[in-house]
Design a protein around this motif. Structure first.
Motif, short mmCIF file in Angstrom:
data_model
loop_
_atom_site.label_atom_id
_atom_site.label_comp_id
_atom_site.label_asym_id
_atom_site.label_seq_id
_atom_site.Cartn_x
_atom_site.Cartn_y
_atom_site.Cartn_z
N ASP A 121 0.91 -1.24 0.30
CA ASP A 121 0.51 0.11 -0.28
C ASP A 121 0.70 0.89 0.00
O ASP A 121 0.46 2.52 -0.98
CB ASP A 121 -0.79 0.02 1.83
N GLU A 122 2.00 1.10 1.07
CA GLU A 122 2.70 2.36 0.92
C GLU A 122 3.51 2.63 -0.05
O GLU A 122 3.49 3.83 -0.96
CB GLU A 122 4.21 2.15 2.15
N TYR A 123 3.66 2.01 -1.18
CA TYR A 123 4.47 1.39 -2.30
C TYR A 123 3.38 2.20 -2.90
O TYR A 123 3.73 3.18 -4.53
CB TYR A 123 5.15 0.10 -3.04
N HIS A 124 2.45 1.68 -3.77
CA HIS A 124 1.06 1.95 -4.57
C HIS A 124 1.48 3.62 -4.47
O HIS A 124 1.20 4.14 -5.18
CB HIS A 124 0.28 1.38 -4.70
N GLU A 125 1.20 3.98 -3.34
CA GLU A 125 0.18 6.10 -2.89
C GLU A 125 1.56 6.51 -2.99
O GLU A 125 1.14 7.46 -3.45
CB GLU A 125 0.09 5.37 -1.03
N PHE A 126 2.93 5.38 -3.18
CA PHE A 126 4.04 6.38 -3.38
C PHE A 126 3.92 6.59 -5.16
O PHE A 126 4.06 7.93 -5.46
CB PHE A 126 5.29 6.36 -3.16
N ILE A 127 3.98 5.77 -5.93
CA ILE A 127 3.79 5.72 -6.68
C ILE A 127 2.91 6.52 -7.63
O ILE A 127 2.88 6.95 -9.13
CB ILE A 127 4.08 3.89 -7.95
N GLU A 128 1.39 6.69 -7.02
CA GLU A 128 -0.02 7.61 -7.27
C GLU A 128 0.49 8.43 -7.31
O GLU A 128 -0.43 10.10 -8.02
CB GLU A 128 -1.02 6.84 -7.23
N THR A 129 1.03 9.35 -6.12
CA THR A 129 1.07 10.29 -6.30
C THR A 129 2.39 11.20 -6.19
O THR A 129 2.56 12.76 -6.29
CB THR A 129 1.01 10.69 -4.48
N VAL A 130 3.16 10.84 -6.84
CA VAL A 130 4.98 11.43 -6.72
C VAL A 130 5.18 12.63 -7.68
O VAL A 130 5.80 13.27 -7.91
CB VAL A 130 6.24 10.05 -6.53
N ALA A 131 3.87 12.19 -8.47
CA ALA A 131 4.42 12.98 -10.32
C ALA A 131 3.94 14.12 -9.33
O ALA A 131 3.80 15.27 -9.75
CB ALA A 131 3.20 11.90 -10.67
#
Length: 260
Positions: A121-131
């Protein structure tokens, strides 16, 4: 561009070109200070990819008051319980500053993902929000450059072995280094997803073929100087070799331009 081989740079030529480019970097810094610019440069890549050496040459003759290198350690208990980007935001550049991140928030897409230091969940949250996070930085006036230093498995193996033997490099040796070769394919898969999902118009990825350390350093500096504004550019001097440093494209994952 379809081969990973590149002509090695001779030591003497390297020293001469580096000095000229460092003079250009001083010009760049004068411009940054005069115009209240905010520059953020991210360096990512494999273990032993050459990040430390590149950063050292960039900052060698720059003013330490307006130049900062950020290399954060293991997150504290407090860091783990805050918004992921929160531990990085205090280190963002103010006006007149150039900040260089020796690894960055992209730890979450690389070592944390591969070594299981974050949840799915932490990984996917990062991938979705970093841009979105990076777009906010750029809209605030920060000029953001992102470099990924790419090396072959054979070259990494050689550098890690050299690091073990060199008494002056013992501080670089870590358990993560020891796992780098074992998890090579896992890191490749994580890198490929990271590049594809976080390469965007506001902050694109620039790939650096770094098997030849000297050529990589020279061409990263050239690329920086081309991308950033300052007066008195020596245009013919700062033109980078596009076989060594180039904008990410998915095709490069398959044609040998990026190490498998």
């Amino acid at each position: 561009m379809n081969k990973r081989t590149a002509d090695p740079l001779e030591k003497q030529a390297y020293k001469h070109i580096l000095r000229q480019l460092q003079i250009e970097l001083v010009k760049l810094q004068n411009h940054i200070i005069k115009h209240d610019d905010k520059i953020l440069i991210i360096f990512e890549g494999r273990d032993a990819g050459g990040k430390d050496g590149t950063i050292k040459r960039i900052i060698q003759h720059l003013s330490p008051r307006e130049t900062r290198v950020v290399a954060l350690g293991i997150p504290s208990d407090r860091d783990v319980k805050t918004w992921y980007f929160q531990r990085y935001t205090p280190h963002l550049p103010a006006a007149k500053e150039m900040v260089l991140f020796n690894r960055s928030w992209y730890n979450r897409a690389g070592v944390e993902r591969v070594m299981g230091y974050c949840s799915d969940d932490e990984y996917h949250e990062f991938i979705e929000t970093v841009a979105h996070f990076e777009q906010l930085l750029v809209r605030s006036g920060i000029k953001l450059l992102k470099y990924y230093l790419d090396i072959s498995q054979k070259e990494q193996q050689k550098r890690l072995a050299d690091r073990e033997k060199d008494p002056l490099k013992q501080w670089k040796v870590s358990p993560i280094d020891k796992a780098a070769q074992k998890h090579w394919d896992d890191y490749s898969a994580a890198r490929n997803i990271m590049l594809a999902r976080t390469h965007h118009l506001a902050a694109p990825w620039t790939i650096v073929r770094a098997d030849d350390k000297l050529s990589a350093r020279i061409n990263i500096i050239k690329d920086m100087l081309v991308r950033l504004d300052y007066k008195g550019k020596q245009e013919t001097l700062i033109l980078p070799d596009t076989n060594i440093v180039f904008n990410y494209e998915e095709a490069y994952l398959h044609n040998g331009m990026i190490a498998p």
